[in-house]
Design an enzyme around this catalytic site. Structure first.
Site, PDB file in Angstrom:
ATOM      1  N   GLY A 150       0.823  -1.196   0.000  1.00  2.63           N
ATOM      2  CA  GLY A 150       0.000   0.000   0.000  1.00  2.63           C
ATOM      3  C   GLY A 150       0.862   1.252   0.000  1.00  2.63           C
ATOM      4  CB  CYS A 151       0.124   4.672  -1.154  1.00  2.42           C
ATOM      5  SG  CYS A 151      -1.554   4.855  -0.511  1.00  2.42           S
ATOM      6  CE1 TYR A 152      -1.526   8.258   4.013  1.00  2.81           C
ATOM      7  CE2 TYR A 152      -3.370   6.758   3.826  1.00  2.81           C
ATOM      8  CZ  TYR A 152      -2.880   8.048   3.874  1.00  2.81           C
ATOM      9  OH  TYR A 152      -3.744   9.115   3.783  1.00  2.81           O
TER      10      TYR A 152
END
Length: 347
Positions: A150-152
């Protein structure tokens, strides 16, 4: 001979970035762009910026035909849709990279607890590799199934990895404050991303319950060699793209900034896509927009005994499509910078 690539979910923001990056990749031939909403339309009708670069039509899914045609299939779909695709693709001896959450977790029960759907591919989970190259490069090289992070979590894990791997911070003291642009919510319509709701506004959301929390904890725990529980608060900012994460942790012993920076310099010495910025320059989202870079700076606060780490990524590139291409390069024995070794856009 070029790698034949199929993309399912090609017209979402992450899927479109995959198309853009791969259209200029010297070792790739795009053979299928699959979408549920735009079947029969030219891709450049949906994304005019790719006119004359991508002239394929969008197609509805014919999974057996796609798995036969492609050497690797990417899925850029909401969670819960990748398992049957993975089974078909792997069953035909091809490679599979999922940009969703379905193959990011080692434990099925954790996924089901946080995503509220049943995971029907437990056997597939056993062979999936978490696709963060700077941490799991050797496993990715030999993998057929990769769960793209995921990005976070990408911004957080890369920011904290050197400290946890070297046992320099208290794992129970970690607080994470992250801000994301609106494209992180995807292209679908919703009230929360309506212009008049987002413009000139700044808000926290999913405090303590964001679905990226267990993913962050899973990977930080591996780095620390013990269970890590974090406080994670995401925020929505009125910008198109980018993530800025600020992480706070208590140092186990007194350290100078020079000592902490030397740890980061050693850890990321050979990493092209991680940039430890020089003293006096702090990460900012504009400096990584359009690039596969993660910019990082640690700061020591001697008054509180804490280290503050700031990281910045483009959520659609290093946080999604660029990282997926980096993984593909590794899986096919290419230099992992192939098609990605360019700076971002500014301003």
């Amino acid at each position: 001979m070029k790698i034949k690539v199929g993309i399912i979910g090609a017209t979402g923001y992450a899927g479109a970035e995959l198309v853009r990056i791969l259209s200029a990749h010297p070792q790739v031939e795009l053979v299928a762009l699959v979408t549920q909403s735009y079947g029969g339309k030219a891709f450049c009708e949906v994304y005019p910026h790719l006119y004359k670069y991508v002239m394929l039509e969008c197609r509805e899914l014919d999974l057996p035909a796609l798995a036969d045609k492609a050497d690797v299939v990417f899925t850029a779909l909401p969670h819960g849709h990748a398992v049957p695709v993975a089974g078909e693709v792997l069953g035909r001896g091809k490679k599979f990279i999922d940009l969703g959450a379905d193959f990011r977790f080692g434990r099925r029960d954790v996924y089901e607890q946080w995503y509220k759907v049943e995971h029907s591919g437990e056997k597939l989970l056993e062979q999936a590799v978490y696709g963060l190259p700077e941490i799991h490069r050797d496993k990715i090289r030999s993998a057929s199934l990769v769960g793209n992070p995921g990005c976070y979590p990408t911004s957080v894990i890369l920011g904290l990895a050197p400290l946890l791997r070297n046992g320099l911070i208290d794992p129970g003291s970690i607080i994470i404050d992250s801000k994301s642009g609106v494209s992180g919510a995807g292209r679908g319509l919703s009230l929360g991303t309506h212009f008049s709701e987002v413009n000139e506004n700044f808000r926290a959301y999913n405090v303590g319950v964001h679905r990226h929390t267990p993913e962050i904890e899973q990977e930080l725990s591996k780095l620390a060699g013990e269970d890590v529980v974090v406080s994670f608060t995401p925020h929505l900012t009125p910008m198109n793209r980018g993530i800025l994460s600020t992480m706070y942790a208590g140092l186990k012993q007194e350290m100078t900034l020079e000592q902490v920076r030397s740890v980061y310099e050693e850890f990321y010495r050979s990493e092209f896509f991680v940039r430890l910025l020089p003293p006096g320059i702090l990460p900012q989202t504009k400096a990584v927009t359009g690039s596969n870079h993660c910019d990082i700076v640690p700061v020591v606060d001697p008054r509180t005994g804490r280290v503050v780490v700031i990281s910045a990524i483009d959520n659609l590139i290093k946080g999604a499509a660029g990282q997926a291409v980096q993984n593909m390069n590794l899986m096919f024995g290419l230099p992992e910078t192939t098609g990605l070794d360019r700076p971002g856009l500014y301003p």
